[in-house]
Design an enzyme around this catalytic site. Structure first.
Site, PDB file in Angstrom:
ATOM      1  N   SER A   5      -4.605  -4.196  -0.924  1.00 32.57           N
ATOM      2  CA  SER A   5      -6.456  -4.140  -0.355  1.00 32.57           C
ATOM      3  C   SER A   5      -6.881  -3.128  -0.090  1.00 32.57           C
ATOM      4  CB  SER A   5      -6.715  -4.863   0.944  1.00 32.57           C
ATOM      5  OG  SER A   5      -6.549  -5.911   0.614  1.00 32.57           O
ATOM      6  N   GLU A  53      11.136  -7.971  -2.749  1.00 27.36           N
ATOM      7  CA  GLU A  53      11.802  -6.489  -2.657  1.00 27.36           C
ATOM      8  C   GLU A  53      10.214  -6.265  -0.702  1.00 27.36           C
ATOM      9  OE1 GLU A  53      13.770  -4.380  -3.836  1.00 27.36           O
ATOM     10  OE2 GLU A  53      13.609  -4.817  -6.069  1.00 27.36           O
ATOM     11  N   LYS A  86      -2.566  -8.097  -8.197  1.00 28.05           N
ATOM     12  CA  LYS A  86      -3.068  -8.557  -7.196  1.00 28.05           C
ATOM     13  C   LYS A  86      -2.311  -7.247  -6.286  1.00 28.05           C
ATOM     14  CE  LYS A  86      -3.954  -8.762  -2.653  1.00 28.05           C
ATOM     15  NZ  LYS A  86      -4.013  -7.777  -2.070  1.00 28.05           N
ATOM     16  N   CYS A 141      10.448   1.184   2.419  1.00 31.53           N
ATOM     17  CA  CYS A 141      11.603   0.382   3.408  1.00 31.53           C
ATOM     18  C   CYS A 141      12.556   0.743   2.696  1.00 31.53           C
ATOM     19  CB  CYS A 141      11.389  -0.650   2.149  1.00 31.53           C
ATOM     20  SG  CYS A 141      11.080   0.112  -0.067  1.00 31.53           S
ATOM     21  N   TRP A 201       0.970  -1.162  -0.096  1.00 28.36           N
ATOM     22  CA  TRP A 201       0.200  -0.145   0.350  1.00 28.36           C
ATOM     23  C   TRP A 201       0.233   1.354   0.249  1.00 28.36           C
ATOM     24  CZ3 TRP A 201       1.602   2.795   4.058  1.00 28.36           C
ATOM     25  CH2 TRP A 201       2.253   2.150   5.060  1.00 28.36           C
ATOM     26  N   ASN A 202       1.852   1.254  -0.023  1.00 27.39           N
ATOM     27  CA  ASN A 202       3.129   2.128   0.481  1.00 27.39           C
ATOM     28  C   ASN A 202       3.483   3.477  -0.785  1.00 27.39           C
ATOM     29  OD1 ASN A 202       4.618   0.493   0.119  1.00 27.39           O
ATOM     30  ND2 ASN A 202       6.552   1.457   1.625  1.00 27.39           N
ATOM     31  N   GLU A 233      11.574  -2.469  12.133  1.00 29.31           N
ATOM     32  CA  GLU A 233      10.355  -1.574  11.163  1.00 29.31           C
ATOM     33  C   GLU A 233       9.882  -0.281  11.667  1.00 29.31           C
ATOM     34  OE1 GLU A 233       9.931  -3.029   6.949  1.00 29.31           O
ATOM     35  OE2 GLU A 233      10.341  -1.627   6.091  1.00 29.31           O
TER      36      GLU A 233
HETATM   37  P1  NAP Z   1       2.549  -7.308   3.529  1.00 35.61           P
HETATM   38  O1  NAP Z   1       1.685  -7.127   4.440  1.00 35.61           O
HETATM   39  O2  NAP Z   1       3.860  -7.409   3.121  1.00 35.61           O
HETATM   40  O3  NAP Z   1       2.062  -6.885   1.880  1.00 35.61           O
HETATM   41  C1  NAP Z   1       2.158  -6.392   0.397  1.00 35.61           C
HETATM   42  C2  NAP Z   1       1.442  -6.965  -0.498  1.00 35.61           C
HETATM   43  O4  NAP Z   1       1.063  -8.719  -0.038  1.00 35.61           O
HETATM   44  C3  NAP Z   1      -0.306  -6.587   0.243  1.00 35.61           C
HETATM   45  O5  NAP Z   1      -1.067  -6.648  -1.242  1.00 35.61           O
HETATM   46  C4  NAP Z   1      -0.746  -7.635   0.477  1.00 35.61           C
HETATM   47  O6  NAP Z   1      -2.492  -8.013   0.792  1.00 35.61           O
HETATM   48  C5  NAP Z   1       0.084  -8.730   0.339  1.00 35.61           C
HETATM   49  N1  NAP Z   1      -0.288 -10.619   1.331  1.00 35.61           N
HETATM   50  C6  NAP Z   1      -0.450  -9.681   3.137  1.00 35.61           C
HETATM   51  N2  NAP Z   1      -0.491 -11.567   2.947  1.00 35.61           N
HETATM   52  C7  NAP Z   1      -0.909 -12.234   1.924  1.00 35.61           C
HETATM   53  C8  NAP Z   1      -0.491 -13.711   1.776  1.00 35.61           C
HETATM   54  N3  NAP Z   1      -0.259 -14.509   2.418  1.00 35.61           N
HETATM   55  N4  NAP Z   1      -0.334 -14.083   0.554  1.00 35.61           N
HETATM   56  C9  NAP Z   1       0.047 -13.205  -0.292  1.00 35.61           C
HETATM   57  N5  NAP Z   1      -0.607 -12.056  -0.179  1.00 35.61           N
HETATM   58  C10 NAP Z   1      -0.439 -11.789   0.467  1.00 35.61           C
HETATM   59  O7  NAP Z   1       3.087  -5.562   3.667  1.00 35.61           O
HETATM   60  P2  NAP Z   1       1.962  -3.758   3.351  1.00 35.61           P
HETATM   61  O8  NAP Z   1       2.358  -3.778   4.740  1.00 35.61           O
HETATM   62  O9  NAP Z   1       1.530  -3.330   2.300  1.00 35.61           O
HETATM   63  O10 NAP Z   1       3.636  -3.035   3.075  1.00 35.61           O
HETATM   64  C11 NAP Z   1       5.299  -2.423   4.627  1.00 35.61           C
HETATM   65  C12 NAP Z   1       6.049  -3.980   3.800  1.00 35.61           C
HETATM   66  O11 NAP Z   1       6.204  -3.802   2.273  1.00 35.61           O
HETATM   67  C13 NAP Z   1       7.170  -3.500   4.662  1.00 35.61           C
HETATM   68  O12 NAP Z   1       8.250  -4.091   5.049  1.00 35.61           O
HETATM   69  C14 NAP Z   1       7.787  -2.657   3.481  1.00 35.61           C
HETATM   70  O13 NAP Z   1       9.740  -2.213   3.525  1.00 35.61           O
HETATM   71  C15 NAP Z   1       7.528  -3.256   2.251  1.00 35.61           C
HETATM   72  N6  NAP Z   1       8.009  -2.788   1.032  1.00 35.61           N
HETATM   73  C16 NAP Z   1       9.311  -2.978   0.375  1.00 35.61           C
HETATM   74  C17 NAP Z   1       9.542  -2.322  -0.682  1.00 35.61           C
HETATM   75  C18 NAP Z   1      11.290  -3.011  -1.499  1.00 35.61           C
HETATM   76  O14 NAP Z   1      11.612  -2.169  -2.551  1.00 35.61           O
HETATM   77  N7  NAP Z   1      11.993  -3.475  -1.489  1.00 35.61           N
HETATM   78  C19 NAP Z   1       8.687  -1.325  -0.444  1.00 35.61           C
HETATM   79  C20 NAP Z   1       8.010  -0.738  -0.691  1.00 35.61           C
HETATM   80  C21 NAP Z   1       7.668  -1.427   0.555  1.00 35.61           C
HETATM   81  P3  NAP Z   1      -3.670  -7.353   1.170  1.00 35.61           P
HETATM   82  O15 NAP Z   1      -3.666  -6.062   1.270  1.00 35.61           O
HETATM   83  O16 NAP Z   1      -4.800  -8.028   0.652  1.00 35.61           O
HETATM   84  O17 NAP Z   1      -3.718  -8.141   2.512  1.00 35.61           O
END
Ligand code: NAP
Length: 485
Positions: free
Chosen positions: A183, A255, A180, A289, A156-157, A386
């Site tokens: 949400s 990522e 996908k 991130c 989402w970020n 984090e």
């Molecule tokens: P997240 O909870 O891992 O969610 C990311 C995506 O994965 C969302 O679309 C989420 O869907 C989905 N998801 C969650 N559980 C899942 C499962 N069991 N199976 C398949 N998909 C699933 O992360 P976030 O809170 O949205 O984002 C923050 C994190 O992203 C931080 O840790 C940040 O460091 C990292 N990030 C990394 C980068 C990079 O380039 N390295 C860039 C941006 C962010 P729902 O929304 O429907 O739950």
């Protein structure tokens, strides 16, 4: 307000060029984090809709892969133009669901367009090899081919640009995609369907499904038609997807999370370091991130750095993203605010001092004060976790090697930053830091031309740069014999 964005605000899945609801008719509410109010709904889809999207992508793949790189580049350039022509509307939609300030949202949409344009060009430079043959009558060719259907899951970020880094190289390479979006911010993801339609991308090439993360994720990871999973999100979810993708031995790029250190040495330009710190910490309310998670500041410059950072932090204007002049928006949800409060309480209990902020903002909801904490120590939780919020913990250090060791004392290895004016130190520290991205005297370093990605538990693979298309290609070795030479 919604009037302007309505053309891109789609409330249906985009499958095989059609806008369709979830089979069950169920929906998920999407809220504006600045007001807590509902903006609209998107389909709560699951396995069946995802499987249909994958089949559509597979059908489209057979013709898309046969188009020339030049024709794909033309369509991607058109997609770039459509994004830029609608930059303001797309940015407004992004602010509504995500909360970041309008200037940052416009920057993100511009970055999305830039990724598409970059990969439009890179797709035309996917070269193979003619290898000197060890046999007189045989010739060796190495060719590159698109992997096939890819599954993309995004956070989402950065709901727009994280998809751009996946859809751009996938389409340029000749792959088709099922995406996908998160949400909490699905509209910027679904907008890609409307953008692809307008750009004339053939139906089935890009498909977007919203809904149950685990059901959609399971289908993407286990369906044998999907040849690659590309994920941006938390390390925790990344590990689940890695395990699931193992069942069909897919290519994966991940990522994942970060724990960025920001080192300031005695010989640094303190004003430059403070400006870099503000940018590397408070962008997107600290929810990136690559945001600084830990500041390590050397004894001799510590007090001057803290004084100036506190002064600059206190000047940041907090408010709704759509309000003129806002520099920091709300956090994404209550859970995010609670996590920030927990980390601050933990630090306070262990002897840290709050030098700026430290509390929920007077605006209420999920707004939080930009915060600076001094006297941080390695036993505090933000050494390992984090923060994902507008909090700057400052650790003091004496020796260069101690700072590098502390910076590396984490399972993450995405971004790091350091400030020095000593060339020898710059190389020593750059080589000593175990990170995928290093900013030397710079706090914002992401650009489409450079490879983005982490080491250790921050991920696998790179997005952007000429490397960013590699994961969407298979290498084929062809040995041509019987040439009678
Ligand atoms: P997240 O909870 O891992 O969610 C990311 C995506 O994965 C969302 O679309 C989420 O869907 C989905 N998801 C969650 N559980 C899942 C499962 N069991 N199976 C398949 N998909 C699933 O992360 P976030 O809170 O949205 O984002 C923050 C994190 O992203 C931080 O840790 C940040 O460091 C990292 N990030 C990394 C980068 C990079 O380039 N390295 C860039 C941006 C962010 P729902 O929304 O429907 O739950």
């Amino acid at each position: 307000m919604l009037q302007k964005t309505s053309h891109f605000m789609r409330e249906a899945n985009y499958i095989d060029g059609e806008w369709v609801p979830a089979d069950s008719g169920q929906t998920i509410d999407v809220n504006n984090p600045a007001t807590g109010l509902k903006i609209g709904t998107v389909p709560k889809s699951g396995k069946a809709e995802t499987a249909r999207a994958i089949e559509a992508a597979e059908r489209a793949f057979h013709s898309w892969k046969k188009t020339s790189a030049n024709d794909r580049a033309k369509l991607l350039r058109k997609l770039h133009d459509v994004i830029m022509d609608n930059q303001d509307a797309l940015a407004e939609l992004l602010v509504l669901e995500q909360g970041k300030p309008m200037a940052e949202a416009k920057g993100e949409v511009g970055m999305s367009a830039a990724y598409v344009l970059w990969f439009a060009e890179e797709g035309r430079r996917v070269y193979g090899d003619v290898v000197p043959s060890p046999w007189a009558d045989r010739r060796i060719l190495v060719t590159r081919e698109p992997v096939g259907v890819i599954g993309a899951i995004t956070p989402w970020n950065f709901p727009s640009s994280m998809l751009a880094r996946k859809i751009g190289p996938a389409l340029a390479a000749g792959c088709t995609a099922v995406a996908k979006p998160a949400s909490q911010t699905p509209y910027s993801g679904l907008a890609w369907g409307a953008l692809c339609e307008e750009a004339g991308i053939p139906k089935g090439v890009v498909n977007i499904v919203t809904g149950s993360a685990s059901e959609i994720g399971d289908e993407l990871c286990t369906n044998p038609l999907v040849k690659k999973i590309t994920f941006t999100g938390s390390t925790e979810v990344g590990k689940i997807l890695l395990e699931k993708s193992a069942s069909t031995v897919k290519k994966v790029s991940m990522e994942l999370g970060g724990n960025a250190p920001f080192l300031v040495f005695d010989d640094a330009d303190v004003d430059r370091a403070v400006e870099g710190a503000i940018a590397a910490k408070y962008r997107n309310s600290g929810q990136t991130c690559v945001c600084t998670n830990r500041f390590f500041v050397q004894d001799g410059i510590h007090d001057a750095f803290v004084e100036k950072l506190v002064a600059r932090t206190n000047q940041l204007k907090v408010g709704p993203g759509l309000e003129e002049g806002t520099q920091q928006g709300p956090l994404i949800d209550d859970k995010a605010v609670e996590k920030v409060e927990e980390l601050i309480a933990d630090a306070r209990a262990k002897g840290a001092r709050i030098a700026a902020g430290g509390e929920r903002h007077a605006l209420g909801g999920t707004f939080f004060q930009p915060t600076v904490i001094t006297d941080a120590t390695p036993d505090m939780r933000f050494m390992k976790e984090e923060i994902f919020g507008p909090v700057s913990p400052i650790f003091r250090f004496a020796k260069e090697e101690d700072a590098v060791a502390l910076a590396n004392d984490t399972e993450f290895g995405l971004a790091c930053y350091f400030y020095t004016s000593d060339l020898g130190r710059a190389f020593r520290v750059m080589e000593g830091l175990k990170y995928g991205l290093v900013g030397v005297n710079e706090g914002i370093i992401t650009t489409v031309e450079a490879p983005f990605g982490g080491v250790k538990e921050s991920g696998l693979g790179r997005e952007g740069g000429h490397q960013g298309i590699e994961d969407y290609l298979d290498t084929k070795y062809v040995c041509i014999g019987g040439l009678g030479l």
